[in-house]
Design a protein around this motif. Sequence first.
Motif, short mmCIF file in Angstrom:
data_model
loop_
_atom_site.label_atom_id
_atom_site.label_comp_id
_atom_site.label_asym_id
_atom_site.label_seq_id
_atom_site.Cartn_x
_atom_site.Cartn_y
_atom_site.Cartn_z
N ASP A 74 9.72 14.97 -4.75
CA ASP A 74 8.84 16.06 -4.33
C ASP A 74 7.38 15.62 -4.41
OD1 ASP A 74 10.97 17.73 -3.85
OD2 ASP A 74 10.85 18.75 -5.80
N LYS A 75 7.06 14.86 -5.45
CA LYS A 75 5.70 14.37 -5.61
C LYS A 75 5.32 13.46 -4.44
CE LYS A 75 4.45 13.19 -9.70
NZ LYS A 75 4.35 12.45 -10.98
N PHE A 76 6.27 12.64 -4.02
CA PHE A 76 6.03 11.76 -2.86
C PHE A 76 5.76 12.59 -1.61
CE2 PHE A 76 8.35 10.23 0.91
CZ PHE A 76 7.48 9.23 1.31
N ARG A 77 6.54 13.64 -1.42
CA ARG A 77 6.38 14.47 -0.22
C ARG A 77 5.02 15.19 -0.20
NH1 ARG A 77 11.57 16.31 -1.83
NH2 ARG A 77 13.29 15.60 -0.52
N ASN A 78 4.66 15.71 -1.34
CA ASN A 78 3.56 16.68 -1.37
C ASN A 78 2.20 16.14 -1.78
OD1 ASN A 78 5.47 18.68 -0.71
ND2 ASN A 78 6.00 18.96 -2.87
N ALA A 79 2.17 14.92 -2.27
CA ALA A 79 0.89 14.43 -2.78
C ALA A 79 0.61 13.02 -2.27
CB ALA A 79 0.90 14.43 -4.31
N SER A 80 -0.63 12.73 -2.02
CA SER A 80 -1.02 11.37 -1.64
C SER A 80 -1.18 10.55 -2.91
CB SER A 80 -2.34 11.40 -0.88
OG SER A 80 -3.41 11.71 -1.75
N LEU A 81 -1.35 9.25 -2.74
CA LEU A 81 -1.48 8.38 -3.91
C LEU A 81 -2.75 8.67 -4.69
CD1 LEU A 81 -0.37 4.95 -2.45
CD2 LEU A 81 0.90 6.44 -3.97
N ASN A 82 -3.71 9.32 -4.08
CA ASN A 82 -5.00 9.53 -4.74
C ASN A 82 -5.11 10.88 -5.42
OD1 ASN A 82 -6.05 7.03 -3.93
ND2 ASN A 82 -6.45 7.85 -1.88
N THR A 83 -4.02 11.68 -5.44
CA THR A 83 -4.08 12.98 -6.07
C THR A 83 -3.30 12.97 -7.37
OG1 THR A 83 -2.13 13.76 -4.88
CG2 THR A 83 -4.27 14.13 -3.84
N ASN A 84 -3.72 13.85 -8.26
CA ASN A 84 -3.02 14.06 -9.54
C ASN A 84 -2.90 12.78 -10.37
OD1 ASN A 84 -2.57 16.79 -8.96
ND2 ASN A 84 -0.76 16.25 -7.74
N LYS B 118 0.81 -1.23 0.00
CA LYS B 118 0.00 0.00 0.00
C LYS B 118 0.84 1.28 0.00
CE LYS B 118 -3.73 -2.45 0.19
NZ LYS B 118 -4.54 -2.62 -1.06
N LYS B 119 2.14 1.15 0.22
CA LYS B 119 3.01 2.33 0.26
C LYS B 119 3.42 2.72 -1.17
CE LYS B 119 3.47 2.79 4.80
NZ LYS B 119 4.78 2.65 5.44
N PRO B 120 3.80 3.98 -1.38
CA PRO B 120 4.16 4.44 -2.72
C PRO B 120 5.46 3.83 -3.25
CG PRO B 120 4.55 6.17 -1.11
CD PRO B 120 3.80 5.10 -0.39
N VAL B 121 5.51 3.69 -4.57
CA VAL B 121 6.66 3.11 -5.26
C VAL B 121 7.02 4.00 -6.44
CG1 VAL B 121 7.60 1.11 -6.46
CG2 VAL B 121 5.89 0.78 -4.66
N ILE B 122 8.31 4.27 -6.61
CA ILE B 122 8.81 4.91 -7.82
C ILE B 122 9.54 3.84 -8.61
CG2 ILE B 122 10.39 6.62 -8.80
CD1 ILE B 122 9.91 8.33 -6.32
N PHE B 123 9.07 3.55 -9.80
CA PHE B 123 9.69 2.53 -10.64
C PHE B 123 10.76 3.16 -11.52
CE2 PHE B 123 5.67 0.48 -9.57
CZ PHE B 123 6.11 -0.80 -9.23
N ILE B 124 11.91 2.50 -11.61
CA ILE B 124 13.02 2.97 -12.43
C ILE B 124 13.47 1.82 -13.32
CG2 ILE B 124 15.37 3.91 -12.40
CD1 ILE B 124 14.73 4.98 -9.58
N THR B 125 13.51 2.05 -14.63
CA THR B 125 13.82 0.96 -15.54
C THR B 125 14.38 1.47 -16.86
OG1 THR B 125 12.85 -0.97 -16.67
CG2 THR B 125 11.47 0.98 -16.45
N ALA B 126 15.03 0.60 -17.59
CA ALA B 126 15.54 0.95 -18.91
C ALA B 126 14.49 0.72 -19.98
CB ALA B 126 16.79 0.12 -19.22
#
Length: 252
Positions: free
Chosen positions: A112-122, A73-81
């Motif tokens: 910054d997106k992680f800090r300032n926004a919840s998963l349900n915004t934007n 349930k926690k946020p994830v930033i995916f990084i890939t080629a």
Amino acid sequence: MFKLVIIEDEKYAANYLKELVKDLAKDMEVVEVMESIADAKKRLPAINPDLVLADIHLEDGLSFEIFESLQWKKPVIFITAYDAYAIRAFKVNGIDYLLKPIDEEELQASLDKFRNASLNTNLESLYSRILELQKGGNHYKERFAISIGNKLLSIPVKDIAYFFFQNKTCFIQLFDGQKYPYTESLDHLSAVLNPADFIRVNRNYLISHAAIDKTEVYAGRNISIQLNPPAAEGSIVVSKDRITEFKCWLDL
């Protein structure tokens, strides 16, 4: 202090990402680096980080399996080629999707997106960004077209030892000793070449791993490199702000 976990099976990439986070986010700490799906499934719940930075392609499969299995349930930033998995990333708590080579400004924006926004915004904005990434692709250059008089040469990347900037001109240096002027900047070249094979070591040189003849450490930390073919000034020096990245790259 936010707790971060990196899931990445390439040591160089993991170390480089860890250093980037350290430089870009003083309020965040990378508490663990995990290298496999099996390891992450076992250890991630106990650590319970605030944010996960995850490569999609791991040696034992796709990292989506981790988050789907754990019902994460926690946020994830995916990084890939690769850009083929953007929509799936969006469906498993992906708050952003970054393509390699990692751009510092884009990573900063993601944090910054992680800090300032919840998963349900934007979400609409994020979905649009993902679609743009899917269309764009991420293919490293395999050849360079060079105009010499009335001739047009096609030079394979494997024939290139390094790129260098001299007298306000960028040059391509081949392993066979030939060199040709090129119109693009070293910044642009860094973005279109495979970062596993080429690295920017200072303001004037972007080198391939195969061109390194000898590397020496002096004064305790500084690094000099002898290239083959040799650079015009003999050995070249790795910029102080690129030493950590260079050491990680050598360990790839």
